[in-house]
Design an enzyme around this catalytic site. Structure first.
Site, PDB file in Angstrom:
ATOM      1  N   PHE A 149       3.633  -7.580  -4.277  1.00  0.00           N
ATOM      2  CA  PHE A 149       3.172  -8.361  -3.124  1.00  0.00           C
ATOM      3  C   PHE A 149       2.278  -9.521  -3.517  1.00  0.00           C
ATOM      4  CE2 PHE A 149      -0.609  -5.688  -3.670  1.00  0.00           C
ATOM      5  CZ  PHE A 149      -1.630  -6.599  -3.395  1.00  0.00           C
ATOM      6  N   LYS A 173      14.728  -8.199  -4.863  1.00  0.00           N
ATOM      7  CA  LYS A 173      14.144  -7.229  -3.911  1.00  0.00           C
ATOM      8  C   LYS A 173      12.634  -7.517  -3.905  1.00  0.00           C
ATOM      9  CE  LYS A 173      12.088  -3.854  -3.223  1.00  0.00           C
ATOM     10  NZ  LYS A 173      10.815  -3.923  -2.474  1.00  0.00           N
ATOM     11  N   SER A 226       3.099  -2.182 -10.213  1.00  0.00           N
ATOM     12  CA  SER A 226       2.097  -1.265 -10.766  1.00  0.00           C
ATOM     13  C   SER A 226       2.692  -0.443 -11.920  1.00  0.00           C
ATOM     14  CB  SER A 226       1.600  -0.336  -9.661  1.00  0.00           C
ATOM     15  OG  SER A 226       2.689   0.385  -9.140  1.00  0.00           O
ATOM     16  N   CYS A 281      -2.826  -9.680 -11.405  1.00  0.00           N
ATOM     17  CA  CYS A 281      -2.733  -8.829 -12.594  1.00  0.00           C
ATOM     18  C   CYS A 281      -3.527  -9.437 -13.745  1.00  0.00           C
ATOM     19  CB  CYS A 281      -1.291  -8.641 -13.001  1.00  0.00           C
ATOM     20  SG  CYS A 281      -0.560 -10.160 -13.574  1.00  0.00           S
ATOM     21  N   GLU A 382      -7.119   0.538 -12.385  1.00  0.00           N
ATOM     22  CA  GLU A 382      -6.984  -0.789 -11.771  1.00  0.00           C
ATOM     23  C   GLU A 382      -7.370  -0.686 -10.295  1.00  0.00           C
ATOM     24  OE1 GLU A 382      -2.953  -2.323 -11.144  1.00  0.00           O
ATOM     25  OE2 GLU A 382      -3.658  -4.285 -11.802  1.00  0.00           O
TER      26      GLU A 382
HETATM   27  P1  NAD Z   1       4.040  -1.789  -6.522  1.00  0.00           P
HETATM   28  O1  NAD Z   1       4.330  -1.185  -7.833  1.00  0.00           O
HETATM   29  O2  NAD Z   1       3.536  -0.925  -5.423  1.00  0.00           O
HETATM   30  O3  NAD Z   1       5.370  -2.490  -5.941  1.00  0.00           O
HETATM   31  C1  NAD Z   1       6.141  -3.366  -6.730  1.00  0.00           C
HETATM   32  C2  NAD Z   1       7.584  -3.296  -6.238  1.00  0.00           C
HETATM   33  O4  NAD Z   1       8.070  -1.974  -6.413  1.00  0.00           O
HETATM   34  C3  NAD Z   1       7.750  -3.638  -4.764  1.00  0.00           C
HETATM   35  O5  NAD Z   1       8.905  -4.418  -4.611  1.00  0.00           O
HETATM   36  C4  NAD Z   1       7.885  -2.288  -4.105  1.00  0.00           C
HETATM   37  O6  NAD Z   1       8.693  -2.318  -2.947  1.00  0.00           O
HETATM   38  C5  NAD Z   1       8.536  -1.439  -5.175  1.00  0.00           C
HETATM   39  N1  NAD Z   1       8.112  -0.033  -5.101  1.00  0.00           N
HETATM   40  C6  NAD Z   1       6.924   0.450  -4.638  1.00  0.00           C
HETATM   41  N2  NAD Z   1       6.906   1.789  -4.716  1.00  0.00           N
HETATM   42  C7  NAD Z   1       8.093   2.171  -5.249  1.00  0.00           C
HETATM   43  C8  NAD Z   1       8.658   3.440  -5.584  1.00  0.00           C
HETATM   44  N3  NAD Z   1       7.998   4.578  -5.399  1.00  0.00           N
HETATM   45  N4  NAD Z   1       9.890   3.462  -6.112  1.00  0.00           N
HETATM   46  C9  NAD Z   1      10.567   2.309  -6.321  1.00  0.00           C
HETATM   47  N5  NAD Z   1      10.085   1.088  -6.006  1.00  0.00           N
HETATM   48  C10 NAD Z   1       8.862   1.014  -5.487  1.00  0.00           C
HETATM   49  O7  NAD Z   1       3.047  -3.023  -6.785  1.00  0.00           O
HETATM   50  P2  NAD Z   1       2.314  -3.946  -5.712  1.00  0.00           P
HETATM   51  O8  NAD Z   1       1.239  -3.165  -5.056  1.00  0.00           O
HETATM   52  O9  NAD Z   1       3.309  -4.642  -4.861  1.00  0.00           O
HETATM   53  O10 NAD Z   1       1.673  -5.039  -6.693  1.00  0.00           O
HETATM   54  C11 NAD Z   1       0.453  -4.875  -7.341  1.00  0.00           C
HETATM   55  C12 NAD Z   1       0.646  -4.363  -8.755  1.00  0.00           C
HETATM   56  O11 NAD Z   1       1.465  -5.267  -9.491  1.00  0.00           O
HETATM   57  C13 NAD Z   1      -0.653  -4.287  -9.541  1.00  0.00           C
HETATM   58  O12 NAD Z   1      -0.653  -3.109 -10.292  1.00  0.00           O
HETATM   59  C14 NAD Z   1      -0.603  -5.514 -10.443  1.00  0.00           C
HETATM   60  O13 NAD Z   1      -1.356  -5.421 -11.620  1.00  0.00           O
HETATM   61  C15 NAD Z   1       0.852  -5.570 -10.735  1.00  0.00           C
HETATM   62  N6  NAD Z   1       1.248  -6.892 -11.193  1.00  0.00           N
HETATM   63  C16 NAD Z   1       1.507  -7.035 -12.523  1.00  0.00           C
HETATM   64  C17 NAD Z   1       1.842  -8.279 -13.016  1.00  0.00           C
HETATM   65  C18 NAD Z   1       2.131  -8.462 -14.469  1.00  0.00           C
HETATM   66  O14 NAD Z   1       2.606  -9.525 -14.829  1.00  0.00           O
HETATM   67  N7  NAD Z   1       1.863  -7.499 -15.335  1.00  0.00           N
HETATM   68  C19 NAD Z   1       1.922  -9.376 -12.132  1.00  0.00           C
HETATM   69  C20 NAD Z   1       1.672  -9.183 -10.791  1.00  0.00           C
HETATM   70  C21 NAD Z   1       1.332  -7.921 -10.330  1.00  0.00           C
END
Ligand code: NAD
Length: 497
Positions: A149, A173, A226, A281, A382
């Site tokens: 997000f 997605k 995440s 991140c 985090e």
């Molecule tokens: P998230 O992991 O909750 O969601 C990421 C994606 O995975 C979304 O599209 C979501 O719909 C999907 N998802 C969520 N739960 C799922 C599940 N149980 N099974 C399958 N798919 C699922 O992450 P978020 O809250 O949207 O974003 C924040 C996180 O992203 C933080 O941990 C941040 O550090 C990380 N992030 C990392 C980078 C990087 O480059 N390393 C960059 C941006 C964000």
């Protein structure tokens, strides 16, 4: 209530599933939209469309694909205000920050405009007598991106411009929390001349993600989100024989050496810890105070953190907007409660912030902890909110060990005037992206973005040449055109005489 659909085969479509998810405006706390949540069937249908589009798109000359990217670049610039407002209205970050993130995405499009040069192969004449050899990079097929997000435009744009320019077709997605930007980008790609079916957006949750992981026609998966989900994506993509890059969470440290320009370090920390309400991140969530700098560092940080202007993202005077959802706000507040219980000293407490006229918005003020210890959960986990922890250490070696022992290794920075310390730090630190007197060391589009340790599963980062390699497969051809003389059968390894 505005309904956000999918975008498949060049047009918006509701899909077959009736499932929907709520989309909020974090500044007001109100639900303004709802988004369709795809079933496995909806996802598989989009993949069929993308698979069909691949047949022609992959055969287009790279120059033709580059021209679509040039036009797309122009259209993003023309529509940047609308795209930025979409980010602000669903994510909550402040307007200029949202615009900056769009620009960082645009830079990947600019990089992809050079695809004829980037995808050029290698040629060796006469590797054997009258034998030539060359290597080329060919697209994979349908590839998918699953995005978080916190950067609804930039993170998808780390992926699809390069994937498409390389000749693949794409299923995005996006996060169900802020999906509108992805649809607008799809419309702009169509306007830029991208054939229908080359870029598709399927909104959804775990069901759509699992459908991506199991669909045999999807050849590669790019994920950002995440760490627990990144690991799940990595394992299941590999299990289903897909290429995968899965970027995860982070806990980034900024080391403040006693000889540094302290005001620069403090200003760097303020922007890096509280910008985008800490939902980056690459946010710096740990300040490592080395030697006797701690008291002065905390004193300067606390004054600035107390003075932070928190407000709606569209208000030009706001420095920090709300968090993305009510649930996330509660989670971040919970971490602040936890830090107090764990014995860290809460110097600035933003938990009770209330904004007149925006009482239901998802706001929290900047929070600052001092005397955070490495055993505490607020140090190890985090938080992804505007919470900065100061950890005090005796010397450089202790600072480096602290960082190297941490499970995450996304970004890190050091502020110092000592070139030796800076150079040793860059060489020895176990983190993928390093800053020296730079608060947020995010690589430009023509370099590659990626952390180490549990911040990245897989072996390639995003964009730059890593992106070109990830979205293509290497083919090496060895060729002989005999001029009259036929060779005899050879039963030993051919070597050069
Ligand atoms: P998230 O992991 O909750 O969601 C990421 C994606 O995975 C979304 O599209 C979501 O719909 C999907 N998802 C969520 N739960 C799922 C599940 N149980 N099974 C399958 N798919 C699922 O992450 P978020 O809250 O949207 O974003 C924040 C996180 O992203 C933080 O941990 C941040 O550090 C990380 N992030 C990392 C980078 C990087 O480059 N390393 C960059 C941006 C964000």
């Amino acid at each position: 209530m505005k309904l956000i659909e999918h975008f498949v085969g060049g047009k918006k479509t509701p899909g077959k599933s009736d499932k929907k998810s709520k989309v909020f405006n974090p500044a007001t706390g109100e639900q303004e939209k709802e988004v369709k949540i795809a079933s496995k069937e909806d996802l598989d249908q989009a993949v069929m469309v993308a698979q069909k589009a691949f047949e022609e798109w992959s055969l287009k000359p790279a120059l033709v694909r580059a021209r679509v990217m040039f036009k797309f670049k122009e259209l993003i610039e023309k529509n940047s205000d609308e795209l930025t407002k979409l980010i602000v209205s669903e994510h909550g970050k402040v307007y200029e920050d949202a615009k900056g993130s769009l620009t960082r995405g645009l830079e990947v499009v600019e990089f992809a405009c050079g695809i004829p040069h980037l995808i050029k192969g290698e040629f060796s004449e006469n590797v054997g007598t009258s034998v030539d050899s060359w290597s080329i990079r060919q697209p994979l097929g349908v590839v998918a991106g699953i995005t978080p997000f916190n950067f609804p435009a930039m993170v998808p744009m780390w992926m699809f411009p390069i994937a498409i320019a390389c000749g693949n077709t794409f299923i995005l997605k996006p996060s169900e929390k802020d999906p509108s930007c992805a649809i607008k980008l799809a419309e702009l790609l169509k306007e830029a001349g991208l054939p229908d079916g080359v870029f598709n957006v399927v909104n959804g949750d775990k069901e759509a993600v699992d459908a991506i992981l199991t669909n045999k026609d999807i050849k590669a998966v790019s994920f950002v989100g995440s760490t627990p989900i990144a690991k799940y994506i990595y394992e299941n993509s590999a299990k289903n024989e897909k290429r995968v890059q899965a970027l995860g969470g982070a806990k980034n440290h900024l080391v403040v050496m006693p000889d540094c320009d302290l005001e620069s370090a403090v200003n760097g920390l303020m922007g890096a810890a509280y910008g985008s309400a800490g939902e980056r991140c690459m946010a710096q969530s740990v300040a490592v105070a080395v030697g006797d700098i701690g008291d002065e560092l905390v004193s300067r940080l606390s004054k600035k953190a107390e003075a932070l202007k928190v407000g709606p993202g569209m208000d030009k005077s706001s420095e920090m907007g709300p968090l993305v959802t009510k649930e996330h706000l509660e989670k971040v507040k919970g971490y602040v409660d936890l830090g107090v219980n764990e014995g860290a000293k809460l110097i600035v407490d933003g938990r009770n912030l209330k904004l007149q006229g925006y009482e239901n918005g998802f706001y929290i003020g900047g929070c600052l902890f001092d005397h955070v210890k490495k055993e505490m959960r607020i140090y190890n986990e985090e938080i992804f909110g505007p919470v900065l922890s100061v950890v005090r250490v005796k010397n450089f070696e202790e600072a480096a060990k602290l960082i190297n022992d941490h499970e995450y290794g996304n970004g890190v920075s050091i502020y110092t005037r000592d070139g030796d310390a800076g150079r040793t730090f860059a060489s020895k630190i176990q983190v993928g992206m390093v800053g020296i007197n730079v608060p947020i060391p995010v690589p430009m589009a023509f370099h590659s973005f990626g952390g180490w340790k549990r911040s990245l599963f897989g072996d390639s980062g995003m964009h730059g040449m890593e992106g070109i390699k990830f979205y293509t497969k290497l083919k090496t051809v060895t060729s002989r055109w005999p001029s009259g003389v036929r060779s005899n059968a050879e039963f030993v390894m051919p070597t050069m005489k």
